[in-house]
Motif scaffolding. Structure first.
Motif, short mmCIF file in Angstrom:
data_model
loop_
_atom_site.label_atom_id
_atom_site.label_comp_id
_atom_site.label_asym_id
_atom_site.label_seq_id
_atom_site.Cartn_x
_atom_site.Cartn_y
_atom_site.Cartn_z
N LEU A 186 0.72 -1.46 -0.27
CA LEU A 186 0.10 -0.20 -0.03
C LEU A 186 0.71 1.35 -0.29
O LEU A 186 0.70 2.23 -1.08
N ILE A 187 1.55 0.99 0.90
CA ILE A 187 2.58 1.85 0.56
C ILE A 187 3.45 2.26 -0.94
O ILE A 187 3.94 3.52 -0.94
N LEU A 188 4.05 1.41 -0.66
CA LEU A 188 4.74 1.44 -2.17
C LEU A 188 3.64 1.95 -3.21
O LEU A 188 4.44 2.62 -4.62
N MET A 189 2.12 1.61 -3.36
CA MET A 189 1.81 2.82 -4.70
C MET A 189 1.34 3.32 -4.43
O MET A 189 1.53 4.09 -5.85
N ILE A 190 2.10 4.68 -3.53
CA ILE A 190 2.48 6.30 -3.55
C ILE A 190 3.94 6.35 -5.22
O ILE A 190 3.09 7.10 -5.39
N PHE A 191 4.14 5.34 -5.17
CA PHE A 191 5.35 5.86 -5.85
C PHE A 191 5.28 5.02 -6.59
O PHE A 191 5.80 5.50 -7.88
N ILE A 192 4.35 4.09 -7.32
CA ILE A 192 4.68 3.19 -7.76
C ILE A 192 3.72 3.99 -8.75
O ILE A 192 3.67 4.67 -10.44
N PHE A 193 2.53 4.96 -8.48
CA PHE A 193 1.61 5.57 -9.04
C PHE A 193 2.54 7.32 -9.47
O PHE A 193 2.56 7.54 -10.88
N THR A 194 3.35 7.24 -8.62
CA THR A 194 4.03 8.51 -8.89
C THR A 194 5.06 8.95 -9.83
O THR A 194 5.47 9.75 -10.78
N LYS A 195 5.58 7.71 -9.80
CA LYS A 195 6.23 7.33 -11.53
C LYS A 195 5.82 7.41 -12.69
O LYS A 195 6.34 7.93 -13.98
N LEU A 196 4.39 6.81 -13.21
CA LEU A 196 4.01 7.21 -13.72
C LEU A 196 3.00 9.14 -14.23
O LEU A 196 3.20 9.03 -15.30
N SER A 197 2.62 9.57 -13.39
CA SER A 197 2.32 10.71 -13.17
C SER A 197 2.42 11.37 -11.47
O SER A 197 2.24 10.97 -11.14
N VAL A 198 3.37 12.69 -11.31
CA VAL A 198 3.11 13.04 -9.68
C VAL A 198 1.68 13.55 -9.56
O VAL A 198 1.32 13.07 -8.41
N GLY A 199 1.25 13.46 -10.53
CA GLY A 199 -0.59 14.02 -9.90
C GLY A 199 -0.84 12.98 -9.84
O GLY A 199 -2.03 13.18 -8.79
N ALA A 200 -0.76 11.58 -10.42
CA ALA A 200 -1.40 10.29 -9.62
C ALA A 200 -1.20 10.47 -8.75
O ALA A 200 -1.81 9.43 -7.79
N GLY A 201 0.59 10.18 -8.05
CA GLY A 201 0.76 9.62 -6.30
C GLY A 201 0.38 10.83 -6.31
O GLY A 201 0.17 9.92 -4.40
N LEU A 202 0.24 12.10 -5.97
CA LEU A 202 -0.31 12.97 -5.08
C LEU A 202 -1.32 12.60 -4.56
O LEU A 202 -1.80 12.68 -3.82
N GLY A 203 -2.40 12.01 -5.65
CA GLY A 203 -3.69 11.93 -5.71
C GLY A 203 -3.51 10.57 -4.85
O GLY A 203 -5.34 10.66 -4.36
N PHE A 204 -3.62 9.22 -4.69
CA PHE A 204 -3.19 8.20 -4.64
C PHE A 204 -2.60 7.97 -3.56
O PHE A 204 -3.11 6.82 -2.71
N ALA A 205 -1.98 9.24 -3.13
CA ALA A 205 -1.21 9.86 -1.25
C ALA A 205 -2.27 9.36 -0.33
O ALA A 205 -2.10 8.56 0.36
N PRO A 206 -3.05 10.55 -0.30
CA PRO A 206 -4.54 9.98 1.18
C PRO A 206 -5.10 8.84 0.81
O PRO A 206 -5.27 7.58 1.71
N ILE A 207 -5.00 8.14 -0.61
CA ILE A 207 -6.16 6.67 0.24
C ILE A 207 -4.98 5.86 0.37
O ILE A 207 -5.83 4.99 0.86
N SER A 208 -3.99 5.58 0.43
CA SER A 208 -3.02 4.83 0.32
C SER A 208 -3.04 5.18 1.45
O SER A 208 -2.39 3.90 2.10
#
Length: 371
Positions: free
Chosen positions: A299-321
């Protein structure tokens, strides 16, 4: 009607979100196709699988984080003996997390290997690793906490007497001890429960303390180590075998009232059952602890995985993660109590089966009262 509209709206929003990620990810892939190989290597430095395995496996230090290319960690003593080179004692920081060779040894994927002058592994040198790894240190810490807490509570009972109302930390432990005694010891061991209460209480609190310590960020997942659960399972196995009476062995090697032809099939199954009982204890605790830690890490690593796709996606998924991580974290605290209880409970059940008399009774005084 309003509920259906809301569901449809959520589906549309989520679909647009995924499409935006896909478009951005595709654009980034096309951009990286024209980049040089050095840049591509840098992009592939992050490996989620390695991070997960590093968190689960044992190591020679307590690693908390990396900051500006430097690891924030607590090094542990390395004790290595080789018949060819003798004894070597130094701190694990000398290895620089596997990037350096020290005193003829190198750290490769968590294992210390001997190397030659060119830095290549030397298979002719036998290495005995006696180091204090983080699993060992954390088990020692858990054992110290267990002994100090229980001795302190026992001395308070001795000083004030069992009839006085408990107070402080004693008040928190007494319901747990009473529960293990009444619901586990007396239920499955009958009037012989007092003989096994030290074992049952030690198993319960040692697993509980070790699991709770493993939930601290940067600590070791001791109960998720197969060697730890294997040792506890072997201890229970030995106690079961030495506690078994004549009736228990007779039912295994010569089941009464069973035709001879059926015995040829039943006896091997019963013998196999002797070994499957501790195996069930070992695997159950190991699998549950590893699964919980893997879910939290993923769940924590999902933030970094989404960030590699898009910084916005990573920031948006961070609260959920983070929200799911906190939720699973509290679930893991509950699981720590449940798994400690299950291991203790099953140990008592297996011992109770081994000491059961010919009439299937343990001499329960409480059962006689109920009847």
């Amino acid at each position: 009607m309003a509920l259906n509209f809301l569901k449809s709206l959520l589906v549309v929003v989520f679909s647009l979100f995924l499409c935006s990620i896909s478009i951005e990810g595709k654009a980034q892939v096309e951009e990286h196709l024209v980049a040089d190989t050095v840049h591509e290597a840098k992009e592939e430095d992050f490996n989620p699988g390695e991070v997960i395995m590093e968190h689960i496996m044992d190591n020679h230090d307590f690693h908390f984080a990396d900051w500006n290319g430097h690891a924030i960690a607590i090094p542990l003593p390395v004790i290595v003996y080789s018949p060819q080179r003798g004894l070597s004692v130094f701190m694990s920081s000398k290895f620089e997390h596997g990037h350096a060779v020290y005193d003829g040894y190198k750290l490769e994927e968590g294992t210390i290997v001997a190397v030659n002058e060119s830095g290549e592994p030397d298979p002719t040198v036998k290495v005995y690793d006696l180091s204090l790894t983080r699993n060992v240190v954390q088990m020692i810490l858990g054992l110290i906490i267990l002994v100090v807490v229980l001795i302190k509570v026992a001395k308070k009972y001795t000083r004030e007497g069992a009839g006085k109302a408990p107070s402080g930390f004693q008040n928190a432990l007494e319901p747990v001890i009473t529960f293990i005694r009444d619901e586990v010891g007396k239920s499955y061991l009958g009037d012989k429960y007092e003989k096994y209460m030290p074992l049952l209480l030690t198993i319960f609190f040692f697993i509980l303390i070790s699991t709770l310590l493993g939930l601290i960020p940067g600590s070791a997942n001791v109960t998720g180590n197969i060697a730890f659960t294997f040792t506890l399972g072997i201890i229970s196995f030995v106690v079961i075998l030495f506690s078994a009476n004549k009736h228990y062995w007779q039912h295994i090697f010569n089941p009464p009232g069973v035709p001879f032809g059926v015995k040829l099939i039943l006896v091997p199954v019963e013998i196999l059952g002797i070994f499957t009982k501790p195996f069930a204890l070992i695997v159950r605790l190991f699998a549950n602890m590893v699964a919980g830690h893997m879910i939290i890490t993923c769940l924590i690593l999902m933030i970094f995985i989404f960030t590699k796709l898009s910084v916005g996606a990573g920031l948006g998924f961070a609260p959920i993660s983070l929200g799911f991580t906190i939720f699973i974290y509290f679930i893991e605290i509950l699981v720590a109590f449940i798994q400690a209880f299950i291991f203790t409970n099953l140990t008592a059940v297996f011992i109770g089966q081994a000491i059961e008399d010919a009439h299937g009774e343990h001499g329960h005084e409480d059962d006689a009262v109920i009847i």
